[in-house]
Every structure is written in C-alpha cells, then in structure tokens.
Design a protein around this motif. Structure first.
Motif: not given
Length: 157
Positions: A114-142
């Motif tokens: 529920n926290d995750w769903l609220n986060f992605t709907t309420r804090y669009h800019f933060l969710a985008k930043q999280f998504s970008d950092a998440f993608t960056s981390a996974y590209s390094i792991v790759f």
C-alpha cells in the motif's frame, strides 16, 4: 568496528536499524560520510555495506521516500566505482533486501504494498527519481553480471 566481535557488530547493526526508523536521514548521511572515508579494500567498508540491509528505507512518508531516493542515487555512484567481487556481492544482497522491503508485493507485506502504491500515485517526481536510480543500479548490476565470477550474486538481485 576494530577489535569488536562479529556478534557485537551484528548487535550494533540491529540497533542502527531500529534507530533508522526515526532518524533515517541522519543515519544515511552518516553512512555515506563514514563509508567515503574508508578505502574499499578495508573490511569495515564491507561491514558498513552489510549494515544497510537493516536500515528502515521505505516510502511510507515523504521524508523516508526522499531519503530512500537520495540513498539509491548515492549508491549508484558508489556502485559505478566498485571493483571487488565481495563488495559487489554485498551490495547486491543489500539492494535486494532494500528493494524487497520498499516494493513488497508479498501478501504479508500489505502495508509495504500500500505504501508503494501511495508513493507512486502521490509523489510523481520522487517516483520518477526512484525509477531512474533503480534503472541505473540495475544497469550497473547487469554490467557486473557479465563477469562469470560475479554473475550468480548479481542475478540473485
């Protein structure tokens, strides 16, 4: 740290994990400050990385979400410079635990879900930043996983 037993270090990490529920911003800042001062080849660097698994990262409040995003952005900068396999393994393990807690989809983690769903709907800019950092981390792991000896720890993430 130096001269302390593994049991004492584990106890200290558990205490820090509990404190991070209320002081996540302070402790995350302290983590980066201390870890930056330690050469990567020192065992303490590994201990700091392992302790992250117990930090109360999450997106239940805006403050925790902001700290979690900033932490992930900082981790990707550290990850880009990490060369040693043992440190990569520990980083992958820490990130797996953090991501599991933040984006829990298990039935037992309904609050986190529920926290995750609220986060992605309420804090669009933060969710985008999280998504970008998440993608960056996974590209390094790759990239890490392309080396045979690092593949298994990376794929566990």
């Amino acid at each position: 740290e130096k001269g302390s037993t593994l049991q004492a270090q584990r106890c200290a990490a558990l205490c820090i994990g509990i404190l991070s529920r209320e002081q996540l911003h302070t402790l995350a800042g302290l983590y980066f400050e201390r870890q930056a001062a330690i050469p990567e080849k020192r065992f303490r660097w590994l201990l700091y990385q392992q302790s992250l698994q117990l930090f109360a990262f999450g997106v239940s409040t805006q403050e925790h979400a902001e700290v979690t995003v900033k932490f992930l952005e900082g981790m990707t900068r550290i990850m880009a410079k990490t060369e040693r396999g043992k440190l990569r393994l520990t980083t992958c393990t820490s990130l797996e635990k953090i991501f599991s807690r933040v984006m829990s989809t298990a039935d037992s983690g309904m609050s986190a879900k529920n926290d995750w769903l609220n986060f992605t709907t309420r804090y669009h800019f933060l969710a985008k930043q999280f998504s970008d950092a998440f993608t960056s981390a996974y590209s390094i792991v790759f990239k890490w996983s392309k080396r045979a000896k690092h593949a298994l720890p990376c794929w566990l993430l």
